[in-house]
Motif scaffolding. Structure first.
Motif, PDB file in Angstrom:
ATOM      1  N   VAL A  34       0.985  -1.428  -0.076  1.00 33.30           N
ATOM      2  CA  VAL A  34       0.065  -0.041  -0.162  1.00 33.30           C
ATOM      3  C   VAL A  34       0.896   1.225   0.080  1.00 33.30           C
ATOM      4  O   VAL A  34       0.477   2.185   0.619  1.00 33.30           O
ATOM      5  N   ARG A  35       1.942   1.191  -0.660  1.00 33.11           N
ATOM      6  CA  ARG A  35       2.793   2.439  -0.968  1.00 33.11           C
ATOM      7  C   ARG A  35       2.694   2.864  -2.544  1.00 33.11           C
ATOM      8  O   ARG A  35       2.634   2.048  -3.387  1.00 33.11           O
ATOM      9  N   HIS A  36       2.887   4.276  -2.674  1.00 35.07           N
ATOM     10  CA  HIS A  36       2.752   4.990  -3.984  1.00 35.07           C
ATOM     11  C   HIS A  36       3.911   4.014  -4.910  1.00 35.07           C
ATOM     12  O   HIS A  36       5.019   3.993  -4.497  1.00 35.07           O
ATOM     13  N   THR A  37       3.566   4.000  -5.852  1.00 36.96           N
ATOM     14  CA  THR A  37       4.366   3.590  -7.085  1.00 36.96           C
ATOM     15  C   THR A  37       4.558   4.137  -8.267  1.00 36.96           C
ATOM     16  O   THR A  37       3.410   4.850  -8.536  1.00 36.96           O
ATOM     17  N   LEU A  77      -5.198   6.334 -13.580  1.00 37.11           N
ATOM     18  CA  LEU A  77      -5.102   7.049 -12.342  1.00 37.11           C
ATOM     19  C   LEU A  77      -3.818   7.493 -12.331  1.00 37.11           C
ATOM     20  O   LEU A  77      -3.555   8.748 -11.991  1.00 37.11           O
ATOM     21  N   MET A  78      -2.759   6.963 -12.882  1.00 34.69           N
ATOM     22  CA  MET A  78      -1.420   7.597 -12.831  1.00 34.69           C
ATOM     23  C   MET A  78      -1.298   8.972 -13.824  1.00 34.69           C
ATOM     24  O   MET A  78      -0.573  10.076 -13.329  1.00 34.69           O
ATOM     25  N   ARG A  79      -1.990   8.966 -14.939  1.00 37.31           N
ATOM     26  CA  ARG A  79      -1.918   9.946 -15.919  1.00 37.31           C
ATOM     27  C   ARG A  79      -2.813  11.196 -15.020  1.00 37.31           C
ATOM     28  O   ARG A  79      -2.201  12.268 -15.012  1.00 37.31           O
ATOM     29  N   PHE A  80      -3.734  11.113 -14.298  1.00 38.07           N
ATOM     30  CA  PHE A  80      -4.530  11.802 -13.590  1.00 38.07           C
ATOM     31  C   PHE A  80      -3.851  12.747 -12.377  1.00 38.07           C
ATOM     32  O   PHE A  80      -3.815  13.623 -12.511  1.00 38.07           O
ATOM     33  N   MET A  81      -2.905  11.749 -11.742  1.00 39.39           N
ATOM     34  CA  MET A  81      -2.254  12.238 -10.598  1.00 39.39           C
ATOM     35  C   MET A  81      -0.882  12.710 -11.342  1.00 39.39           C
ATOM     36  O   MET A  81      -0.199  13.289 -10.120  1.00 39.39           O
ATOM     37  N   GLN A 104      -6.642   1.247  -5.177  1.00 35.05           N
ATOM     38  CA  GLN A 104      -5.458   1.923  -6.128  1.00 35.05           C
ATOM     39  C   GLN A 104      -5.297   3.288  -5.816  1.00 35.05           C
ATOM     40  O   GLN A 104      -4.046   3.713  -5.537  1.00 35.05           O
ATOM     41  N   VAL A 105      -6.339   4.121  -5.744  1.00 30.82           N
ATOM     42  CA  VAL A 105      -6.342   5.488  -5.239  1.00 30.82           C
ATOM     43  C   VAL A 105      -5.779   5.621  -3.887  1.00 30.82           C
ATOM     44  O   VAL A 105      -4.763   6.443  -3.448  1.00 30.82           O
ATOM     45  N   ILE A 106      -6.080   4.584  -2.739  1.00 32.65           N
ATOM     46  CA  ILE A 106      -5.375   4.622  -1.505  1.00 32.65           C
ATOM     47  C   ILE A 106      -3.872   4.403  -1.493  1.00 32.65           C
ATOM     48  O   ILE A 106      -3.131   5.073  -0.872  1.00 32.65           O
ATOM     49  N   LYS A 107      -3.460   3.325  -2.415  1.00 22.61           N
ATOM     50  CA  LYS A 107      -2.135   3.115  -2.463  1.00 22.61           C
ATOM     51  C   LYS A 107      -1.303   4.258  -3.136  1.00 22.61           C
ATOM     52  O   LYS A 107      -0.200   4.652  -2.738  1.00 22.61           O
ATOM     53  N   GLN A 108      -1.860   5.164  -3.940  1.00 24.38           N
ATOM     54  CA  GLN A 108      -1.241   6.126  -4.738  1.00 24.38           C
ATOM     55  C   GLN A 108      -1.193   7.430  -3.954  1.00 24.38           C
ATOM     56  O   GLN A 108      -0.341   8.337  -3.994  1.00 24.38           O
ATOM     57  N   ASN A 111       3.396   9.039  -0.728  1.00 24.08           N
ATOM     58  CA  ASN A 111       3.615   9.807  -2.219  1.00 24.08           C
ATOM     59  C   ASN A 111       4.289  11.034  -2.216  1.00 24.08           C
ATOM     60  O   ASN A 111       3.932  11.950  -1.218  1.00 24.08           O
ATOM     61  N   PRO A 112       5.491  11.243  -2.384  1.00 26.66           N
ATOM     62  CA  PRO A 112       6.537  12.259  -2.249  1.00 26.66           C
ATOM     63  C   PRO A 112       5.827  13.814  -2.934  1.00 26.66           C
ATOM     64  O   PRO A 112       6.437  14.773  -2.531  1.00 26.66           O
ATOM     65  N   ASN A 113       5.110  13.545  -3.846  1.00 25.59           N
ATOM     66  CA  ASN A 113       4.695  14.806  -4.763  1.00 25.59           C
ATOM     67  C   ASN A 113       3.399  15.222  -4.212  1.00 25.59           C
ATOM     68  O   ASN A 113       2.420  14.400  -4.384  1.00 25.59           O
ATOM     69  N   GLN A 114       3.389  16.473  -3.565  1.00 28.92           N
ATOM     70  CA  GLN A 114       2.132  16.987  -2.830  1.00 28.92           C
ATOM     71  C   GLN A 114       0.854  17.237  -3.890  1.00 28.92           C
ATOM     72  O   GLN A 114      -0.050  16.887  -3.649  1.00 28.92           O
ATOM     73  N   GLU A 115       1.529  17.847  -5.075  1.00 31.49           N
ATOM     74  CA  GLU A 115       0.216  17.940  -6.262  1.00 31.49           C
ATOM     75  C   GLU A 115      -0.145  16.739  -6.479  1.00 31.49           C
ATOM     76  O   GLU A 115      -1.731  16.536  -6.503  1.00 31.49           O
ATOM     77  N   SER A 116       0.323  15.688  -6.619  1.00 30.97           N
ATOM     78  CA  SER A 116      -0.039  14.203  -6.943  1.00 30.97           C
ATOM     79  C   SER A 116      -1.032  13.828  -5.872  1.00 30.97           C
ATOM     80  O   SER A 116      -2.195  13.284  -6.150  1.00 30.97           O
TER      81      SER A 116
END
Length: 515
Positions: free
Chosen positions: A56-59, A86-90, A125-129, A133-138
């Motif tokens: 459950v960690r951002h990838t 989801l990755m494209r949106f984030m 998927q969303v909770i994992k991402q 996640n180091p990117n605050q905007e994401s």
């Protein structure tokens, strides 16, 4: 093959947040994620379990298989495709050519709408991402998506306690940048659990506004008496919340009385009462042609006039109903006397009018439209003139209260009235009127105003709307009522069929008579 735990829902779900250290998303992942289960390698060696934290960690790498185990290969494929969207949106992967952020969100929400079995997968998927996640905007974008997911779709009963725990932990962390949106997600999830989630996906303009940080929109509600109530509603505001807010402003804070009021959505000539658990945005179309109004629909609680807005709203509604045929009135000598008294009270209810006699034009304004042709203007003017000579003028507020007290004594006060052109029962003369209040449906003769039929609401077994039989024909309602031993049925045709049908549904809801 290992026995993968089933994700089928149990019959009753709970919204309680589990206490202690259990029910974290890591606990869920180790029990249900595909990668947490050893699989047989090609050479028979067991693949090692992936690090529990990584589950459950951002990838930054797209997943090759769904996070949860599905025997259906199509679901697995849709899940991996969704993760890329989801990755494209984030912002973790480049968007496709000409693909907008709004389209990414739509694609994800549409998938959830079409495939209920993927709700848990998309939540995970969303909770994992958004986790580590180091990117605050994401992260913010991921939480925005969670905000929408929680307002539209429920996780399964298996995932529910883990999801609520995740949201509770996120909303109770004061150092977090997403504490507020996590609280909103909690609120959305609770509403989805209680009311079933919003029915219609948001309009693109709504999503664009959310992406810009505008989570609320301005709404003007028209109240009786020409009063406008200005408020701001959020994406997942339900009618019950707005009714509570408006009634408290009017000094009607008791829950029982609040339930007597209803919001109506009006578009062109279509009028529809909004049930208290319905989401306002499901009625507010993008074209802004919908008007929202407030009305008192039932009259179970006694009126009280210590609040000016409350008094003006009730006076405005009763006066409008009295003048525009919403309250059935029959012409008689006694009614003529009443019309005179009510005309005088309406005149006194206007500021600066206590000492002047009303003109003939004003008297026409004070007379119900249905009685204007049968009451002589001269006789009415003489009658009101006599009344004004023999009575002390009242202050506007007292005149309004006396007007309401008179109107509430009229025989058909409190009924929501509909003009019906055809009825299947040939013993009922048509055209006629059907009236509905919190206890019964009545059929009233259009000429004599006598009641020809009474159907207690508790005897109503079933009803449905009917389409017009021919082009240009009227829609209808079929009513099934009576007892199992003596069932009865009746259909009626009227232009307001949908409004009447939904009004009865709302009354049944509010009076706990809903079957």
């Amino acid at each position: 093959q290992s026995s993968v735990p089933s994700l089928t829902s149990e019959p009753d779900s709970i919204m309680l947040v589990p206490a202690g250290d259990h029910y974290t998303m890591m606990d869920f992942a180790t029990a249900y994620f595909r990668e947490a289960w050893p699989t047989q390698g090609l050479k028979g060696t067991s693949a090692e379990k992936k690090s529990e934290m990584d589950l459950v960690r951002h990838t930054k790498v797209p997943i090759q298989e769904s996070l949860l185990w599905y025997s259906d290969s199509e679901l697995n494929e849709l899940a991996t495709k969704n993760f890329k969207t989801l990755m494209r949106f984030m912002g973790d992967e480049s968007k496709l050519k000409n693909q907008s952020e709004v389209e990414c969100i739509y694609e994800i929400l549409q998938l959830c709408k079409e495939k209920e079995s993927l709700h848990d997968e998309v939540y995970c998927q969303v909770i994992k991402q958004v986790t580590y996640n180091p990117n605050q905007e994401s992260v913010l974008r991921g939480w925005l998506l969670l905000y929408l997911l929680t307002g539209y779709f429920l996780p399964s009963n298996i995932l529910m306690p883990y999801a609520t725990k995740f949201l509770q932990l996120a909303s109770s962390d004061p150092s977090s940048t997403h504490q507020d949106i996590a609280k909103s997600c909690q609120s959305n999830l609770r509403k989805s659990f209680l009311y079933g989630g919003r029915r219609h996906l948001p309009w693109p303009v709504q999503i664009e506004a959310l992406l810009k940080g505008h989570g609320a929109r301005r709404l003007v509600i028209l109240m009786p008496g020409g009063i406008e109530y200005l408020t701001r509603i959020k994406t997942f505001t339900v009618a019950k919340e707005l009714l509570q807010e408006m009634c408290e402003q009017m000094g009607a804070g008791e829950q029982k009385e609040i339930e007597d009021f209803v919001l109506f959505a009006i578009r062109h000539k279509m009028v529809r009462p909004i049930r208290s658990e319905e989401y306002l945005h499901d009625y507010l179309l993008e074209d802004k042609l919908v008007t929202v109004t407030l009305r008192r629909l039932i009259w179970r609680t006694s009126l009280h006039f210590e609040n000016k807005i409350y008094t003006d709203v009730h006076y405005g509604q009763m006066r409008w109903d009295y003048l525009n045929g919403r309250i059935l009135l029959s012409h008689s000598k006694e009614m003529e006397m009443q019309v005179g008294i009510l005309a005088m009270l309406q005149h006194w209810a206007k500021r600066e009018q206590q000492n002047s006699a009303p003109s003939r034009e004003e008297l026409k304004e004070y007379t119900p439209k249905t009685l204007q042709s049968s009451i002589s203007p001269q006789a009415l003017q003489n009658h009101v003139g006599m009344l004004l000579k023999t009575r002390q003028p009242l202050q506007p507020v007292d005149a309004k209260i006396q007007f309401m007290e008179h109107v509430m004594k009229l025989p058909f006060f409190g009924y929501n009235t509909y003009f019906v052109e055809k009825v299947s029962d040939n013993t009922i003369p048509v055209p006629c009127f059907f009236g509905v209040n919190e206890e019964e449906i009545i059929v009233v003769d259009g000429t004599t105003q006598t009641i020809s039929r009474i159907i207690p609401l508790e005897e109503l077994q079933m009803m449905r709307t009917l389409r017009p039989v021919s082009d240009g024909g009227l829609p209808g309602i079929e009513l099934n009522y009576g007892s199992a031993a003596s069932p009865k049925a009746m259909w009626l045709e009227l232009s307001q069929a949908k409004e009447m049908y939904h009004t009865i549904v709302v009354i049944l809801d509010k009076t706990d008579l809903h079957h």
